[in-house]
Design an enzyme around this catalytic site. Structure first.
Site, PDB file in Angstrom:
ATOM      1  N   HIS A  37       0.962  -1.158   0.132  1.00  0.00           N
ATOM      2  CA  HIS A  37       0.109  -0.166   0.013  1.00  0.00           C
ATOM      3  C   HIS A  37       1.168   1.047  -0.403  1.00  0.00           C
ATOM      4  CE1 HIS A  37      -4.026  -2.442   1.277  1.00  0.00           C
ATOM      5  NE2 HIS A  37      -3.347  -2.740   0.806  1.00  0.00           N
ATOM      6  N   GLU A  67       0.543   4.133   1.786  1.00  0.00           N
ATOM      7  CA  GLU A  67       1.249   4.650   3.176  1.00  0.00           C
ATOM      8  C   GLU A  67       2.288   3.756   3.935  1.00  0.00           C
ATOM      9  OE1 GLU A  67      -1.636   4.517   2.061  1.00  0.00           O
ATOM     10  OE2 GLU A  67      -3.061   5.226   3.109  1.00  0.00           O
ATOM     11  N   CYS A 110      -5.567   2.312   5.477  1.00  0.00           N
ATOM     12  CA  CYS A 110      -6.390   0.810   6.121  1.00  0.00           C
ATOM     13  C   CYS A 110      -5.967   0.974   7.806  1.00  0.00           C
ATOM     14  CB  CYS A 110      -6.230   0.264   4.605  1.00  0.00           C
ATOM     15  SG  CYS A 110      -4.553  -0.561   5.189  1.00  0.00           S
ATOM     16  N   CYS A 146      -2.124   0.532   7.190  1.00  0.00           N
ATOM     17  CA  CYS A 146      -0.905   1.338   7.245  1.00  0.00           C
ATOM     18  C   CYS A 146      -1.255   2.256   8.345  1.00  0.00           C
ATOM     19  CB  CYS A 146      -1.603   1.909   5.790  1.00  0.00           C
ATOM     20  SG  CYS A 146      -1.163   1.296   4.448  1.00  0.00           S
TER      21      CYS A 146
HETATM   22  N1  GUN Z   1      -5.032   4.160   1.704  1.00  0.00           N
HETATM   23  C1  GUN Z   1      -5.969   3.028   1.049  1.00  0.00           C
HETATM   24  N2  GUN Z   1      -6.013   2.367   0.528  1.00  0.00           N
HETATM   25  C2  GUN Z   1      -5.745   1.051   0.118  1.00  0.00           C
HETATM   26  N3  GUN Z   1      -6.289   0.189   0.148  1.00  0.00           N
HETATM   27  C3  GUN Z   1      -5.887  -0.995  -1.013  1.00  0.00           C
HETATM   28  N4  GUN Z   1      -4.336  -0.467  -1.146  1.00  0.00           N
HETATM   29  C4  GUN Z   1      -4.528   1.240  -0.408  1.00  0.00           C
HETATM   30  C5  GUN Z   1      -3.426   2.222  -0.452  1.00  0.00           C
HETATM   31  O1  GUN Z   1      -2.379   1.557  -0.760  1.00  0.00           O
HETATM   32  N5  GUN Z   1      -3.259   2.676  -0.450  1.00  0.00           N
END
Ligand code: GUN
Length: 158
Positions: free
Chosen positions: A55, A57, A85, A88
Site C-alpha cells: 500500500h 502509506e 487502512c 497502514c
Molecule cells: N489508503 C489506501 N488504501 C488502500 N486500499 C488498498 N490499497 C490501498 C493503499 O495503497 N492505500
C-alpha cells in the site's frame, strides 16, 4: 485544514494517478516536514511487486523509518489520497508520524470497490485504530473527495 494541506493532498492524488498509470491500485502518499518540504513520495505497488503489503502509506513509512529518526518523524505530516487502512495506520503509528491528512474516506472507497476481490476494503476508520494507541495521532479528512474519487473512476470491478 490549510491551503497548504489541500495543495499536498492534490499532490498525493497525482501520485495515486501515477500508481494507476504504472499498473497498480490508484493510491499515493507523501511525507512533508514541518517547513512544508516534501521529503518522500510513495505509490501503491501491490500489483507490480506482487506484494499484498505494498500500500502507498506502508511503502512510504518503510522508506521514512529507514531515512529519518522517530523524533523527527513526529514533526512530519503524512498526506494520502485515501484514508489509511488498518494495516497502514499501524505502520504510521509504529513509525511515529503524528499527523495524517487524507482525501477520500475509507467508507467512500468501499462504495467504489464494492465486492471487487482485488480490494476487499476494510471498514475500520483510521481514527479508531489510532485511538487504541499510547500516543496521539492527529487526523484531518476527508477533504477534496470529489477530486480524489476521479482517480478511481472505471478502475474497480463492481
Ligand atoms: N489508503 C489506501 N488504501 C488502500 N486500499 C488498498 N490499497 C490501498 C493503499 O495503497 N492505500
Amino acid at each position: 485544514m490549510t491551503a497548504k494541506d489541500l495543495e499536498f493532498l492534490r499532490q498525493a492524488v497525482e501520485v495515486a494517478r501515477r500508481a494507476r498509470a504504472n499498473g497498480n491500485h490508484p493510491f499515493g502518499a507523501l511525507l512533508v516536514d514541518a517547513e512544508g518540504k516534501v521529503l518522500l513520495e510513495a505509490e501503491n505497488t501491490v500489483q507490480t511487486e506482487r506484494d499484498c503489503t505494498g500500500h502507498a502509506e506502508l511503502n512510504l513509512m518503510r522508506l521514512a523509518s529507514r531515512s529519518y529518526d522517530p523524533g523527527f518523524l513526529a514533526t512530519c505530516t503524512l498526506y494520502t489520497s485515501t484514508e489509511p487502512c488498518a494495516m497502514c495506520s499501524g505502520a504510521i503509528y509504529w513509525g511515529n508520524v503524528r499527523r495524517v491528512v487524507y482525501a477520500l474516506s475509507e467508507a467512500r472507497l468501499r462504495e467504489l470497490t464494492g465486492d471487487d476481490p482485488a480490494n476487499p476494503t476494510l471498514e475500520l476508520p483510521c481514527r479508531e485504530v489510532f485511538a487504541r494507541g499510547q500516543r496521539p495521532v492527529e487526523v484531518l479528512g476527508p477533504a477534496l473527495e470529489d477530486e480524489a474519487v476521479r482517480v478511481h473512476e472505471g478502475f474497480w470491478r463492481q
